[in-house]
Design a protein around this motif. Structure first.
Motif, short mmCIF file in Angstrom:
data_model
loop_
_atom_site.label_atom_id
_atom_site.label_comp_id
_atom_site.label_asym_id
_atom_site.label_seq_id
_atom_site.Cartn_x
_atom_site.Cartn_y
_atom_site.Cartn_z
N LYS A 28 0.81 -1.21 0.00
CA LYS A 28 0.00 0.00 0.00
C LYS A 28 0.84 1.27 0.00
O LYS A 28 0.30 2.37 0.09
N ASP A 67 -0.51 5.31 -0.34
CA ASP A 67 -0.78 5.43 -1.77
C ASP A 67 -2.13 6.08 -2.05
O ASP A 67 -2.22 7.03 -2.84
N THR A 68 -3.17 5.59 -1.43
CA THR A 68 -4.50 6.13 -1.71
C THR A 68 -4.69 7.51 -1.09
O THR A 68 -5.29 8.39 -1.71
N GLU A 107 -3.58 2.95 -6.41
CA GLU A 107 -3.16 1.71 -5.80
C GLU A 107 -2.12 1.06 -6.70
O GLU A 107 -2.26 1.08 -7.92
N ALA A 121 -4.27 -2.85 -8.34
CA ALA A 121 -5.72 -2.76 -8.35
C ALA A 121 -6.28 -4.06 -8.94
O ALA A 121 -6.37 -4.21 -10.16
#
Length: 409
Positions: free
Chosen positions: A34, A396-397, A403, A406
């Motif tokens: 992540k 990341d988000t 992402e 994904a």
């Protein structure tokens, strides 16, 4: 200059530029799934920003007319207008671009110390300020006619034949980046739940790919400048770059086997990088046998040094200190003992070791102070570290809205 030499200069520039995506892959595989986008973006952000700053004024700052100058005038040829219209523009512009690639990767290397917890915007501000205040002047000190370049003459006179040896960046790149990494690790503090074994590399093949790209690009890093020297020492540089790196792999995994019971692929990749770091300043000034010994020592010592963060309590996420600062110091100081003709154990005296030590620790102290002050100022104003909840969820988000993986049905 002949077209073959210029062609090698362009090739070497591309090789070193490719090393920064190599750093992104190497670091990206080591972090949480992540955080991979955030980690890689710090390298690509440095690539974009430092390239622009170098063309605008960084190249001007990296050369001085006197050892007493701190740095060159940033506005002496703003945007390289005069350089691009001179009679030797081809050679000069290739040389300037080659210099830019060193600045880029130096800044990118620092980012590994603050993986999983840094704001991208704050990182970019730090990158621009640190490059301007630290890297550009240090490049002038080491390679651009500055005080480090002239230290041997200053202390011992011209007839002594002593000068600081840093062929491709033991001080200017690796000690510089490693010291800054330590400073930022202290400023941002430990990750939540920091302890040995809390995080594991999420993508080992990505890390191995990054290490392979770095080794590939390092031939431009070490042998690249030989285009200005009619490739006079390129054979020695190439064999030393292979030999020291290979030996460092052995040194690292042997220590790892005794220490942890298993030799790992991440350890082999880290050993390769440690060997590359150590041979960087020394590649043109060691015989191949001494280069092999340097690799063994660097791999083994760095394998032990990466554990210091747990004993000393600082969270250098991806071991920039243990590999780049320690490896850079080993390679730089090793020359004081084994540099061809001037090293203490191969016919020289204490003078070579003295100038190597002065240069290494001067850069270390200066870089640490500059990075700490800039990082602390950013943290106390706009904030450098993400919120705890964003760190737990993955940066990341929250930072990039993306992402790394994904997966959909």
């Amino acid at each position: 200059m002949d077209t073959g030499s210029i062609a090698w200069g362009v090739t070497a520039t591309a090789l070193v530029l490719f090393m920064t995506p190599g750093v992104a892959f190497f670091y990206g595989g080591l972090v949480k799934a992540k955080s991979v986008v955030s980690m890689m973006m710090m390298s690509f952000g440095a690539l974009g920003l430092i390239s622009v700053l170098w063309i605008l004024y960084g190249s001007n700052m990296s050369a001085v007319g006197s050892p007493l100058e701190f740095a060159g005038n940033p506005f002496s040829d703003f945007g390289m207008t005069a350089l691009a219209s001179g009679e030797t523009a081809n050679t000069d512009l290739v040389g300037a671009t080659y210099g830019a690639t060193f600045a880029i990767i130096t800044i990118a290397l620092i980012s590994g110390a603050i993986a999983d917890r840094a704001k991208f915007g704050s990182w970019m501000i730090f990158a621009g300020l640190f490059a301007t205040i630290a890297y550009f002047p240090i490049a002038a000190w080491v390679w651009g006619g500055g005080w480090i370049m002239n230290l041997g003459t200053t202390l011992f006179g011209e007839d002594a034949g002593i000068g600081v040896i840093d062929y491709a960046g033991g001080t200017a790149v690796h000690i510089n980046a490693g010291a800054a990494a330590l400073a930022l690790a202290l400023v941002l503090g430990k990750r939540i739940g920091f302890q040995k074994g809390i995080t594991k590399p999420h993508n080992v093949p990505l890390t191995l790919l990054g290490a392979a790209i770095l080794w590939f690009g390092w031939f431009g890093f070490n042998a690249g400048a030989e285009w200005l020297n009619e490739l006079a020492n390129v054979g020695l540089i190439v064999v030393n770059t292979v030999g020291a790196t290979a030996a460092a792999i052995i040194g690292w995994i042997v220590v790892e086997k005794f220490k942890d019971g298993k030799a790992t692929s991440v350890g082999a990749a880290s050993g390769a990088v440690a060997g590359l770091v150590a041979i960087t300043p020394a590649c043109a000034n060691l015989t191949p046998g001494w280069a092999l010994l340097l690799g063994i020592v660097a791999g083994a010592v760095c394998a032990i040094a990466v554990e210091l963060k747990f004993k000393l309590g600082f969270d250098d996420s991806l071991d920039v200190v243990g590999i780049h600062l320690v490896g850079g110091l080993i390679g730089t100081l090793y020359l004081g003992f084994f540099a061809t003709e001037t090293g203490l154990f191969v016919g020289g005296g204490i003078e070579q070791l003295a100038v190597q030590a002065i240069a290494a620790f001067a850069v270390l102290i200066y870089s640490f102070i500059v990075a700490f002050v800039i990082g602390f100022a950013i943290e106390k104003t706009i904030g450098f570290r993400v919120k705890n909840e964003d760190e737990i969820a993955g940066v990341d988000t929250s930072v990039h809205g993306e992402e790394g993986y994904a997966l959909v049905d």
